[in-house]
Design an enzyme around this catalytic site. Structure first.
Site, short mmCIF file in Angstrom:
data_model
loop_
_atom_site.label_atom_id
_atom_site.label_comp_id
_atom_site.label_asym_id
_atom_site.label_seq_id
_atom_site.Cartn_x
_atom_site.Cartn_y
_atom_site.Cartn_z
N LYS A 122 4.18 9.59 8.56
CA LYS A 122 3.93 9.05 9.90
C LYS A 122 4.89 9.62 10.96
O LYS A 122 4.70 10.74 11.41
CB LYS A 122 3.89 7.54 9.85
CG LYS A 122 2.69 7.12 8.96
CD LYS A 122 2.35 5.66 8.88
CE LYS A 122 1.04 5.53 8.08
NZ LYS A 122 1.02 4.50 7.09
N ASP A 164 9.34 2.95 -0.07
CA ASP A 164 8.26 3.62 0.65
C ASP A 164 8.44 3.30 2.14
O ASP A 164 8.03 2.26 2.62
CB ASP A 164 6.90 3.14 0.13
CG ASP A 164 5.74 3.79 0.90
OD1 ASP A 164 5.99 4.49 1.90
OD2 ASP A 164 4.58 3.58 0.50
N TYR A 185 0.85 -1.19 0.00
CA TYR A 185 0.00 0.00 0.00
C TYR A 185 0.88 1.24 0.00
O TYR A 185 1.81 1.34 0.80
CB TYR A 185 -0.90 0.00 1.24
CG TYR A 185 -1.78 1.23 1.35
CD1 TYR A 185 -2.82 1.43 0.44
CD2 TYR A 185 -1.58 2.17 2.35
CE1 TYR A 185 -3.64 2.56 0.53
CE2 TYR A 185 -2.40 3.30 2.45
CZ TYR A 185 -3.42 3.48 1.55
OH TYR A 185 -4.23 4.59 1.64
#
Ligand SMILES: *Cc1c(COP(=O)(O)O)cnc(C)c1O
Length: 436
Positions: free
Chosen positions: A273, A245, A150
């Site tokens: 994050k 990522d 994702y």
């Protein structure tokens, strides 16, 4: 539908019902809606250290940590203080400030492959910008991603995970036109042969390869050493941009992310994050010759009204400073290992087929017979059993990710006491599940 929980949470139920009338599905991000486990979400009133408190007054040990950012636990004093100080200087300028450079320097110092970095406001923006940059830099169109990884809700990366290697991507959300995904190709994670074959056929057309260097988004799946090595070798050989990522793994698996843990050198890294310390921040960085293609240094357009927001930068700086000065990584690794050992022992004792997969403070209990290494093996796990486990844990005050396909996070605010609490709850849960 019967409520899968044995605990009544009337205030959460009412607040959620109210939310569904003005917000689609009652949530602002679908992972929060408990679709994978049934029932309705708890509505959070506040958070403190390792705990969440819901509107009914229940307390939960929080293994989601806002899906990754809260590695220090909630309202860490240094982060709270830095954030309030920043707010008192104004919330947004739309003009450069020194906090942006300070955080950029910290990121560059933390991650050797990152020589320059551009801040955005979410992980989605980071990956979206990273692939635009890879295409702009190489002058090529094709992007390779891996099934089940994702990368946020970027149109061109929302491709059916069921697609196989050489088939053109099929969008898996209505509203994503075929044109957006036809240049995205899906391969299987950890499949070295498929990767080699694909590069042999199309290497010269591939702008970039994007992956989670440790997957959290189909549950925790580690990469094989050979897979990582081949990725680097093939992308280098064919002039494609290798994009890690690390939105989830950056500053999580070590201060320098998964790439520091493995000793890898990607060309471009997406972050998010943790670097925002609980505020909306994303970033993409990497080789200076590539990053200098970003406008206004270069021709690849990318912009943001709230990019580099001073309050968010201050929270990020305070978080990184704390992680650098008091590195929690070794303790998190030990703590999480003990949790994993305790849960594994209970799962064995009560006869549940399981795989406890873990790296550092990221972990997933899969109800599966064999190690989970890619999308196919992940979806083969027993999701119903996971849902039952989730609610057994909730009712015992432990808040796990509400899906089999998400990693749990241990945070630095957790102590041996919390570890014992978790193992006891898991053991009682797994025993209860064996009795039915
Ligand atoms: C969370 C996540 C994203 C998306 O970040 P948002 O801030 O939710 O847009 C992208 N990639 C990975 C690996 C993630 O875990």
């Amino acid at each position: 539908m019967t409520n899968p929980s044995r605990v009544a949470r009337p205030k959460s139920a009412a607040a959620f019902e109210r939310a569904t009338r003005s917000i689609p599905g009652g949530v602002n991000s679908p992972a929060r809606a408990f679709g994978g486990v049934g029932g309705t979400p708890i509505i959070v009133k506040r958070a403190d250290g390792p705990y969440l408190f819901d509107v009914d007054g229940y307390r939960y040990l929080d293994f989601i940590g806002s899906w990754g950012p809260m590695i220090l636990g909630h309202r860490h004093p240094a982060v709270v203080e830095a954030t309030i100080a920043a707010i008192n200087n104004g919330s947004s300028y739309g003009a450069p400030c020194e906090l942006e450079t300070e955080l950029a320097e910290m990121v560059v110092a933390a991650i050797p492959s990152v020589e320059m970095v551009r801040f955005v406001s979410s992980g989605t923006e980071a990956t979206m910008s990273a692939i635009r940059l890879a295409r702009g830099f190489t002058g090529r169109d094709l992007i390779v991603k891996f099934a089940g990884c994702y990368h946020g809700h970027v149109d061109s990366l929302l491709v059916s995970a069921g697609s196989s290697a050489l088939t053109l991507g099929v969008p898996n959300s209505p509203g994503v036109p075929k044109g957006c995904t036809q240049d995205t190709l899906i391969l299987q994670y950890n499949d070295v042969q498929e990767l080699a074959d694909f590069f042999a056929a199309k290497g010269g057309q591939i702008a970039g390869v994007i992956l989670e260097p440790v997957v959290g988004n189909m549950g925790l799946i580690p990469p094989s050493a050979e897979f990582r090595k081949e990725l680097r070798r093939l992308t280098h050989h064919h002039g494609s941009v290798l994009i890690y990522d690390e939105v989830m793994t950056g500053f999580r698996l070590s201060y320098g992310g998964a790439q520091e843990l493995f000793g890898d050198t990607p060309d471009v890294t997406a972050l998010g994050k943790i670097i925002g310390g609980g505020y909306p921040v994303g970033a993409y960085g990497g080789r200076a010759d590539i990053l200098k293609k970003v406008m206004p240094a270069g021709p690849v357009f990318q912009a943001g009204t709230l990019s580099g927001n001073p309050v968010a930068m201050a929270a990020g700086i305070a978080t990184l400073r704390e992680l650098k000065q008091n590195p929690p990584y070794q303790r998190l690794d030990q703590l999480t290992q003990q949790i994993a050992t305790g849960i594994t022992a209970a799962a064995k004792q009560y006869g549940h087929a399981h795989q406890l997969q873990r790296i550092g403070s990221m972990w997933t209990l899969f109800f599966a017979n064999a190690p989970v290494t890619n999308y196919q093996t992940a979806v083969a796990s027993d999701k119903q059993k996971f849902a039952r486990f989730f609610w057994e844990m909730m009712d015992r005050g432990v808040y796990l990710p509400c899906s089999q396909f998400e990693a749990a996070f241990t945070c630095a605010a957790m102590t041996d006491e919390h570890l014992q609490e978790t193992i006891t709850a898991a053991s009682d849960s797994l025993r209860a599940m064996a009795q039915v």
